[in-house]
Design a protein around this motif. Structure first.
Motif, PDB file in Angstrom:
ATOM      1  N   ALA A  64       6.469  -5.073  15.801  1.00 59.63           N
ATOM      2  CA  ALA A  64       6.089  -4.079  14.797  1.00 59.63           C
ATOM      3  C   ALA A  64       5.617  -4.752  13.513  1.00 59.63           C
ATOM      4  O   ALA A  64       5.900  -5.919  13.263  1.00 59.63           O
ATOM      5  CB  ALA A  64       7.278  -3.169  14.492  1.00 59.63           C
ATOM      6  N   THR A  65       4.877  -3.981  12.734  1.00 61.54           N
ATOM      7  CA  THR A  65       4.486  -4.378  11.390  1.00 61.54           C
ATOM      8  C   THR A  65       4.685  -3.164  10.504  1.00 61.54           C
ATOM      9  O   THR A  65       4.798  -2.041  10.997  1.00 61.54           O
ATOM     10  CB  THR A  65       3.026  -4.891  11.343  1.00 61.54           C
ATOM     11  N   THR A  66       4.754  -3.378   9.195  1.00 64.14           N
ATOM     12  CA  THR A  66       5.006  -2.279   8.267  1.00 64.14           C
ATOM     13  C   THR A  66       3.921  -2.208   7.215  1.00 64.14           C
ATOM     14  O   THR A  66       3.561  -3.216   6.607  1.00 64.14           O
ATOM     15  CB  THR A  66       6.374  -2.455   7.574  1.00 64.14           C
ATOM     16  N   VAL A  67       3.384  -1.008   7.016  1.00 64.70           N
ATOM     17  CA  VAL A  67       2.459  -0.754   5.920  1.00 64.70           C
ATOM     18  C   VAL A  67       3.319  -0.380   4.715  1.00 64.70           C
ATOM     19  O   VAL A  67       4.083   0.587   4.766  1.00 64.70           O
ATOM     20  CB  VAL A  67       1.483   0.397   6.243  1.00 64.70           C
ATOM     21  N   ALA A  68       3.219  -1.182   3.653  1.00 64.13           N
ATOM     22  CA  ALA A  68       3.997  -0.935   2.437  1.00 64.13           C
ATOM     23  C   ALA A  68       3.112  -0.264   1.391  1.00 64.13           C
ATOM     24  O   ALA A  68       1.890  -0.469   1.372  1.00 64.13           O
ATOM     25  CB  ALA A  68       4.546  -2.248   1.892  1.00 64.13           C
ATOM     26  N   PHE A  69       3.718   0.532   0.536  1.00 62.48           N
ATOM     27  CA  PHE A  69       3.002   1.266  -0.500  1.00 62.48           C
ATOM     28  C   PHE A  69       3.617   0.971  -1.864  1.00 62.48           C
ATOM     29  O   PHE A  69       4.826   0.830  -1.981  1.00 62.48           O
ATOM     30  CB  PHE A  69       3.121   2.787  -0.264  1.00 62.48           C
ATOM     31  N   SER A  70       2.768   0.904  -2.886  1.00 63.54           N
ATOM     32  CA  SER A  70       3.252   0.891  -4.266  1.00 63.54           C
ATOM     33  C   SER A  70       2.370   1.857  -5.055  1.00 63.54           C
ATOM     34  O   SER A  70       1.194   2.022  -4.760  1.00 63.54           O
ATOM     35  CB  SER A  70       3.232  -0.513  -4.864  1.00 63.54           C
ATOM     36  N   VAL A  71       2.977   2.517  -6.050  1.00 67.43           N
ATOM     37  CA  VAL A  71       2.305   3.587  -6.776  1.00 67.43           C
ATOM     38  C   VAL A  71       2.259   3.258  -8.257  1.00 67.43           C
ATOM     39  O   VAL A  71       3.238   2.786  -8.835  1.00 67.43           O
ATOM     40  CB  VAL A  71       3.057   4.923  -6.569  1.00 67.43           C
ATOM     41  N   ALA A  72       1.107   3.533  -8.874  1.00 67.04           N
ATOM     42  CA  ALA A  72       0.946   3.365 -10.326  1.00 67.04           C
ATOM     43  C   ALA A  72       0.110   4.520 -10.860  1.00 67.04           C
ATOM     44  O   ALA A  72      -0.829   4.970 -10.205  1.00 67.04           O
ATOM     45  CB  ALA A  72       0.270   2.034 -10.643  1.00 67.04           C
ATOM     46  N   SER A  73       0.483   5.006 -12.040  1.00 69.49           N
ATOM     47  CA  SER A  73      -0.279   6.075 -12.683  1.00 69.49           C
ATOM     48  C   SER A  73       0.063   6.116 -14.162  1.00 69.49           C
ATOM     49  O   SER A  73       1.191   5.783 -14.558  1.00 69.49           O
ATOM     50  CB  SER A  73       0.049   7.433 -12.049  1.00 69.49           C
TER      51      SER A  73
END
Length: 122
Positions: A64-73
């Motif tokens: 498996a692999t993981t798609v990571a997310f980070s958020v900025a606004s």
């Protein structure tokens, strides 16, 4: 082959006052994600993201692999929201390493001499 993820903003509160930038990444080198960042401005509008598994020649089995997310606004209500990654299962299409018998011959080949051509499948 690629897998398409649909990413969208959802909230029971107000829409963001400023664009929400979502950065996507895969850090283990098993796949790539395109685009690497999204600028989202409206609630409930899906945006396609493509995850492409890198086809290598290493037999790793199912992994498996993981798609990571980070958020900025600039909107404080949306800035740095924690998002869980998405795990993608990879079914490997590579063969296990072939091992020649102790006498150096490969079964199923004609002649079994140095330089003979054989067809091997897994």
């Amino acid at each position: 082959e690629g897998h398409v993820l649909m990413v969208e903003l959802q909230s029971s509160g107000p829409a963001p006052a400023s664009p929400v930038i979502v950065a996507l990444s895969i850090s283990d080198g098993q796949a790539t994600v395109t685009p690497a960042s999204l600028s989202l401005t409206a609630l409930g509008v899906p945006v396609a993201v493509t995850v492409m598994v890198i086809d290598d020649v290493v037999n790793e089995g199912t992994h498996a692999t993981t798609v990571a997310f980070s958020v900025a606004s600039a909107d404080a209500g949306w800035d740095a929201l924690p998002l869980s990654g998405i795990t993608i299962t990879i079914t490997d299409d590579d063969c296990a390493p072939l091992t020649a018998p102790s006498n150096g011959a490969l079964s199923g080949c004609t002649g079994n001499s140095a330089g003979d051509a054989c067809t091997v499948s897994c």
